[in-house]
Design a protein around this motif. Structure first.
Motif, short mmCIF file in Angstrom:
data_model
loop_
_atom_site.label_atom_id
_atom_site.label_comp_id
_atom_site.label_asym_id
_atom_site.label_seq_id
_atom_site.Cartn_x
_atom_site.Cartn_y
_atom_site.Cartn_z
N LEU A 50 -9.38 87.74 -21.96
CA LEU A 50 -9.57 87.43 -23.38
C LEU A 50 -8.59 88.24 -24.20
CD1 LEU A 50 -11.30 86.02 -25.61
CD2 LEU A 50 -12.68 88.12 -25.63
N GLU A 52 -7.63 89.20 -28.00
CA GLU A 52 -8.02 89.19 -29.41
C GLU A 52 -6.79 89.51 -30.24
OE1 GLU A 52 -12.33 90.77 -29.92
OE2 GLU A 52 -11.55 91.70 -28.08
N HIS A 53 -6.40 88.56 -31.08
CA HIS A 53 -5.13 88.58 -31.80
C HIS A 53 -5.43 88.23 -33.26
CE1 HIS A 53 -1.32 86.80 -33.23
NE2 HIS A 53 -0.71 87.55 -32.31
N ARG A 57 -8.84 84.29 -31.07
CA ARG A 57 -9.11 84.69 -29.69
C ARG A 57 -8.47 83.67 -28.74
NH1 ARG A 57 -14.57 85.35 -31.90
NH2 ARG A 57 -15.13 87.56 -32.01
N LEU A 59 -7.93 82.71 -24.56
CA LEU A 59 -8.42 82.96 -23.21
C LEU A 59 -7.39 82.49 -22.20
CD1 LEU A 59 -11.07 83.89 -21.64
CD2 LEU A 59 -11.42 81.43 -21.28
N ILE A 104 -19.70 85.64 -28.08
CA ILE A 104 -18.63 84.69 -28.37
C ILE A 104 -19.08 83.31 -27.92
CG2 ILE A 104 -16.24 84.01 -27.84
CD1 ILE A 104 -15.64 86.99 -27.36
N ASP A 109 -15.50 79.52 -30.66
CA ASP A 109 -14.89 80.78 -31.10
C ASP A 109 -13.57 81.11 -30.43
OD1 ASP A 109 -17.07 81.09 -32.74
OD2 ASP A 109 -18.13 82.49 -31.41
N ILE A 110 -13.03 80.21 -29.61
CA ILE A 110 -11.76 80.46 -28.93
C ILE A 110 -10.68 79.60 -29.57
CG2 ILE A 110 -10.54 80.34 -26.72
CD1 ILE A 110 -12.71 82.46 -26.75
#
Length: 283
Positions: A50, A52-53, A57, A59, A104, A109-110
């Motif tokens: 994962l 986080e940016h 997010r 994956l 998440i 949420d991705i």
């Protein structure tokens, strides 16, 4: 702030000859060695990562599925699936429940799922992302479809019926020893680079953090140990190309502080947690 988290989605067991191919053996010889080998390595993790940016997010790979254990899920006509590899994933170990345990929602949420390649232990969790942008390297995706894909370790017949990934070409500028790249984010801090060998069109993901770079290697190598020794695996259809890829990764990881994170390296999560970079380990 950029953060990378390793997420284990079950275990994979493989023959020693798959993890590390014998020097001097060609593509066919390495496959024969796997079937003849009676030595199994200890179970290896199946890792997704994962990212986080600021843009969301992301994956990298989706792991495998518990359905791998259901009779009939794996094609019986391909003995490699049923006899040469053992995948063990509990239902709650799939990537969806793992993300939910992190608060998440995998369906919402991705920002995007990035596939390094389409082998079954990297695409088995696709069902959890029906509303998500999914990015795949065009060359590998095309090679993974149909009977050819099923011969080469993919299960296209098990992909979700809605699976139509955003296919990308590596059409961007060189990055270090890699002749081309493809930016995922606008700030170019998440990039794809070519790492073929284990599979045609295989890519790795470079993530540039504030003070360290993460190299998410997929299956370009199974472990950092094999990377250092420039040992290609037994699955490759082009051992020389695989070794050239390993050399390129080593040159990149030696040129800037880089944490190398293959998808099946049991030491990877510890390196990530302690921020042990490739050059420091060499020293």
């Amino acid at each position: 702030m950029i953060r990378v988290t390793a997420i284990e989605t079950g275990k994979a067991r493989m023959k020693s000859a798959q993890k590390t191919g014998r020097d001097g053996r060609g593509a066919l010889g390495r496959k024969i060695d796997i079937f003849r080998d009676r030595s199994w390595v200890e179970p290896l993790p199946i890792l997704s990562f994962l990212i986080e940016h600021p843009e969301g997010r992301f994956l990298v790979d989706t792991g495998d599925t518990w359905r791998n254990s259901v009779p009939g899920y794996l094609p019986r006509w391909n003995p490699f699936f049923t006899k040469e590899v053992s995948i063990r994933v509990a239902p709650l170990e799939e990537i969806g429940p793992r993300l939910q345990a992190m608060n998440i929602d995998p369906a919402r949420d991705i920002a995007a799922v990035i596939l390094t390649h389409c082998h079954h232990d990297h695409t088995g969790g696709l069902d959890h992302f029906p509303h998500t942008r999914i990015i795949a390297p065009r060359e590998n995706y095309e090679d993974s479809r149909g009977l050819k894909g099923m011969m080469m370790g993919c299960l296209p017949q098990r992909w979700p019926i809605w699976f139509k990934p955003e296919l990308v070409d590596l059409d961007g500028p060189p990055i270090g020893p890699f002749a081309e790249s493809h930016a995922i984010t606008k700030d170019r801090r998440i990039l794809l680079v070519p790492t073929p060998g284990h599979a045609k069109g295989h890519v790795s993901v470079i993530v540039r953090g504030e003070d360290v770079t993460y190299f998410l290697a997929g299956d370009a190598t199974y472990t950092e140990e094999n990377l250092r020794a420039e040992k290609a695996d037994g699955v490759t259809n082009d051992p020389a190309l695989s070794v050239a890829t390993l050399k390129a990764i080593k040159r990149f990881a030696s040129s800037e502080p880089t944490i190398v994170l293959p998808a099946h390296d049991p030491e990877g999560p510890a390196r990530l947690a302690t921020r042990r970079v490739f050059a420091a380990e060499a020293a």
